[in-house]
Design an enzyme around this catalytic site. Sequence first.
Site, mmCIF file in Angstrom:
data_model
loop_
_atom_site.group_PDB
_atom_site.id
_atom_site.type_symbol
_atom_site.label_atom_id
_atom_site.label_comp_id
_atom_site.label_asym_id
_atom_site.label_seq_id
_atom_site.Cartn_x
_atom_site.Cartn_y
_atom_site.Cartn_z
ATOM 1 N N HIS A 67 0.879 10.447 -3.713
ATOM 2 C CA HIS A 67 0.329 9.096 -3.878
ATOM 3 C C HIS A 67 1.384 7.994 -3.823
ATOM 4 O O HIS A 67 1.101 6.876 -3.422
ATOM 5 C CB HIS A 67 -0.472 9.005 -5.181
ATOM 6 C CG HIS A 67 -1.792 9.701 -5.081
ATOM 7 N ND1 HIS A 67 -2.920 9.073 -4.622
ATOM 8 C CD2 HIS A 67 -2.162 10.984 -5.340
ATOM 9 C CE1 HIS A 67 -3.935 9.925 -4.608
ATOM 10 N NE2 HIS A 67 -3.488 11.105 -5.039
ATOM 11 N N GLU B 189 -8.141 2.194 0.854
ATOM 12 C CA GLU B 189 -7.359 2.026 2.083
ATOM 13 C C GLU B 189 -8.096 1.129 3.076
ATOM 14 O O GLU B 189 -7.849 1.168 4.269
ATOM 15 C CB GLU B 189 -7.047 3.396 2.697
ATOM 16 C CG GLU B 189 -8.225 4.123 3.336
ATOM 17 C CD GLU B 189 -8.998 5.022 2.380
ATOM 18 O OE1 GLU B 189 -9.007 4.738 1.159
ATOM 19 O OE2 GLU B 189 -9.620 5.986 2.855
#
Length: 321
Positions: A197, A228
């Site tokens: 991450h 995203e």
Amino acid sequence: MNLEQLQEAFPHPVGPLRILVVDDQPVNIRALYEVFRGRFEVLMATSGEQAISLCREQRPDIILLDVVMPGLSGHEVCRRLKASPGTRDIPVIFVTSQNEEAEEALGFEIGAVDFITKPINPVIVLARVRTHLALKLQSDLLRSFAMIDGLTKVANRRKFDETLALSWRACQREGRPLSLVLLDLDYFKQYNDRYGHQKGDHCLMAVAGALGHGLRRPHDLLARYGGEEFVCILPGTDSQGAIQCAEVMREAVKALQIEHQDSAAGPFVSISLGIATQIPGADTSPEALLAQADRQLYQAKRKGRNRACFIDLAAGRDAGK
Ligand SMILES: [Mg+2]
């Protein structure tokens, strides 16, 4: 924090601070100009009318306003500035030779932040102006943080919602097209799974930076929509312009060459984009246009990703006439 530190704290570059000096007597303007010269950018006006139009066009950071002037008085200028959303946040300091309490009380009532008396004392004037500029920058900073995505430093969802509503109304009024570009990173879950991450966050930051290249006009907005996903509002841009902008963004992300082994569209990180264009009208809504962009994004994914798909509802409507 002092003034200079505050300027540094902004997520975007802040130019030189600008002071507007308003006085009907050029000799008074000159005295104040000498105090600020070399420290700030100084704008000058010799009438209330001129001061108001300068404020609208140039948005100074602070105003030093003479009270007694022929035509519009300083008090009237202040009232008008405070009544208008575009100028109400600019702090006003009254400069007056009438050293009376009633005068000061009225000035504060109509929205001034401070008073300076003529003849001016340069040290005191400078200190007070710096204090009020610092306060102004602090509130600008708070406002901008509330509208910015902490990770990517682009606009956040809240700013997007506000801007979309404003842009929609403006384009509806002017009968101009509004384009939305919704985009997301291809196979981003797989990216996080493989690289972790932390790398995922760096990837999002880099992509956000690259996306900025697609936006040219001052009213264009890039925002993080969530996870995203990013979204662009392009007011006054037709589908051809929006497609161009999408291509620039797609290329800019590709040019980053961020390795992505688990992307079927790889070997680098790529984006897919959905574009929808419409001339806003009473029978349509911003939400519906966004849903259309989302549908196009889905199409781009289905067709193999790393591409843009678009729908031009403005052209469709024209063709129907
Ligand atoms: Mg005067």
